[in-house]
Design an enzyme around this catalytic site. Structure first.
Site, short mmCIF file in Angstrom:
data_model
loop_
_atom_site.label_atom_id
_atom_site.label_comp_id
_atom_site.label_asym_id
_atom_site.label_seq_id
_atom_site.Cartn_x
_atom_site.Cartn_y
_atom_site.Cartn_z
N ARG A 105 -1.80 -5.79 12.18
CA ARG A 105 -2.80 -5.21 13.08
C ARG A 105 -3.20 -6.17 14.19
O ARG A 105 -3.49 -5.74 15.31
CB ARG A 105 -4.03 -4.77 12.28
CG ARG A 105 -3.74 -3.56 11.42
CD ARG A 105 -4.98 -2.87 10.94
NE ARG A 105 -4.63 -1.73 10.10
CZ ARG A 105 -5.51 -0.95 9.49
NH1 ARG A 105 -6.81 -1.19 9.65
NH2 ARG A 105 -5.12 0.06 8.74
N GLU A 157 -9.81 -1.16 12.69
CA GLU A 157 -10.22 -2.24 11.78
C GLU A 157 -9.16 -3.34 11.70
O GLU A 157 -7.97 -3.08 11.54
CB GLU A 157 -10.44 -1.67 10.38
CG GLU A 157 -10.86 -2.71 9.34
CD GLU A 157 -10.80 -2.18 7.92
OE1 GLU A 157 -10.56 -3.01 7.00
OE2 GLU A 157 -10.98 -0.97 7.72
N ARG A 200 -0.62 1.14 10.15
CA ARG A 200 -0.72 1.41 8.72
C ARG A 200 0.69 1.41 8.13
O ARG A 200 1.48 2.32 8.41
CB ARG A 200 -1.43 2.74 8.45
CG ARG A 200 -2.06 2.80 7.07
CD ARG A 200 -2.83 4.09 6.88
NE ARG A 200 -4.00 4.19 7.73
CZ ARG A 200 -5.18 3.65 7.46
NH1 ARG A 200 -5.34 2.95 6.36
NH2 ARG A 200 -6.20 3.80 8.28
N ARG A 238 0.86 -1.19 0.00
CA ARG A 238 0.00 0.00 0.00
C ARG A 238 0.90 1.24 0.00
O ARG A 238 1.73 1.40 0.90
CB ARG A 238 -0.90 0.01 1.24
CG ARG A 238 -1.71 -1.28 1.46
CD ARG A 238 -2.90 -1.39 0.56
NE ARG A 238 -3.55 -2.68 0.67
CZ ARG A 238 -4.53 -2.97 1.55
NH1 ARG A 238 -4.93 -2.05 2.39
NH2 ARG A 238 -5.07 -4.17 1.57
N SER A 274 -12.16 -7.15 7.09
CA SER A 274 -13.22 -6.63 6.24
C SER A 274 -13.71 -7.76 5.35
O SER A 274 -12.92 -8.65 5.00
CB SER A 274 -12.70 -5.47 5.39
OG SER A 274 -13.74 -4.88 4.65
#
Length: 371
Positions: free
Chosen positions: A325, A283, A209, A195, A286
């Site tokens: 995470r 989060e 992140r 990312r 998902s």
């Protein structure tokens, strides 16, 4: 006369090709439809809370504040190293060392095995992806807001690094017609994700992140009945919750609103774990039902029972384990008064029986060695 006609046809073809390209470009900007039950606007609907009640004060009282995961890891012997990683790979990069490198592998094996046990077919997928496949999945790699790394140079033109295994798994079926008896197909893949965009700020510090990480991803191809793909989505969410329950994490399940669905999703559920070091939820998984949004763009069809005309499949995707995470959540939720971190019972056998992560006696010397 024939030359004039040929020139006119050539001109018309160029105009037609330009219009076709423009039409495709406009079509790619159209989002999917939304499920009737999806909340309108930008506020998600809380479906379930595992742990304390909905009130954030109740959560904070039940789960008292903890140090930030970077501080916890430093106290364990510098098990997360970002300073040298930034020199090696750039910002938002990291090294995991010692027991946290073991924890990373244990989480991958835990999630991979759980998915295989639930009937998923394992696939090791490529991380290099063509632009056309990304666009077919609903990602636009060359816009200003993109999170996609594009490779430079003429040899690599039109090639990107995958941000999720959903994309190469969907690409595996591109242009194919599947048999109805084989559906639904459930796949699981483990691999690197890239990312490019990491917003600055304390909330995104550390592992929350990052630019490269490992993830276990679930993906399914099923018939085009919305009830079928909705049921597969529910299966994905149930498996996500089962894994987080076994890890002992406190979390809430959210039905995401129209404003946060993104272009491909017909319906999406997020799970946010309580992260004491941040004092808020974050989060960790998902799951999305994309219905036929991706299959129409990638040409993935199936032949229904009875040999009728082919139809576009539905695709469903979901996070099985976003490893950094979850490491963050385990560190901040399981840290003890003496600075040690309790290893979840489900992971201990995958870490050689390790029940607790503690700083080694020579951790100062080890830290200096890696400086």
């Amino acid at each position: 006369e024939s030359r004039r006609v040929r020139d006119e046809l050539s001109t018309l073809k160029r105009k037609t090709d330009a219009l076709q390209e423009r039409l495709v470009s406009l079509g790619l900007d159209l989002p999917n439809l939304t499920h009737p039950a999806v909340p309108d606007g930008h506020e998600p609907r809380t479906v379930a809370v595992v742990g304390p009640g909905h009130d954030l004060a109740d959560v904070a009282a039940a789960r008292p504040p903890a140090p930030h995961h970077l501080d916890i890891a430093e106290g364990l012997g510098g098990l997360i190293e970002m300073h040298n990683a930034s020199h090696t790979s750039g910002p938002a990069s990291y090294y995991l060392r010692g027991a946290l490198a073991q924890l990373e592998m244990a989480l991958a094996q835990f999630a991979f095995s759980k998915c295989i046990g639930a009937g998923f077919y394992p696939v090791s997928a490529p991380a290099l992806i063509k632009d056309a496949v990304l666009a077919g999945c609903g990602y636009q790699p060359h816009t200003e807001a993109t999170q996609t790394f594009s490779l430079a140079g003429a040899k690599h033109e039109g090639t990107c690094l995958s941000g999720t295994a959903e994309v190469p798994l969907a690409g595996m079926f591109m242009g194919k017609t599947l048999r109805w008896p084989d559906l639904p197909l459930r796949l699981v893949s483990f691999g690197p994700c890239f990312r490019s965009e990491v917003p600055p700020g304390a909330e995104n510090a550390g592992l929350y992140r990052v630019r490269q990480f490992y993830k276990v991803e679930m993906f399914a191809v099923c018939g085009d009945d919305a009830g079928t793909s909705d049921a597969v989505l529910d299966e994905f969410v149930a498996l996500q919750r089962e894994m987080l329950d076994e890890l002992g994490l406190h979390y809430k399940l959210l039905d995401m609103p129209t404003g946060d669905l993104g272009a491909p999703a017909y319906r999406k559920f997020d799970i946010e774990a309580w992260l004491p070091g941040r004092g808020k939820y974050g989060e960790v998984t998902s799951a999305s039902n994309c219905t036929d949004f991706q299959s129409r763009r990638l040409g993935i069809r199936y032949r229904p029972r009875g040999g009728e005309n082919t139809r576009f499949v539905h695709t469903v995707n979901g996070t099985a384990m976003a490893i950094p995470r979850v490491i963050l959540a385990i560190l901040e939720n399981n840290v003890q008064a003496d600075g040690s971190v309790t290893v979840p019972a489900a992971l201990s056998p995958l870490m050689g029986g390790l029940a607790s992560i503690r700083a080694p006696e020579d951790w100062v010397a080890l830290r200096e060695h890696f400086r």
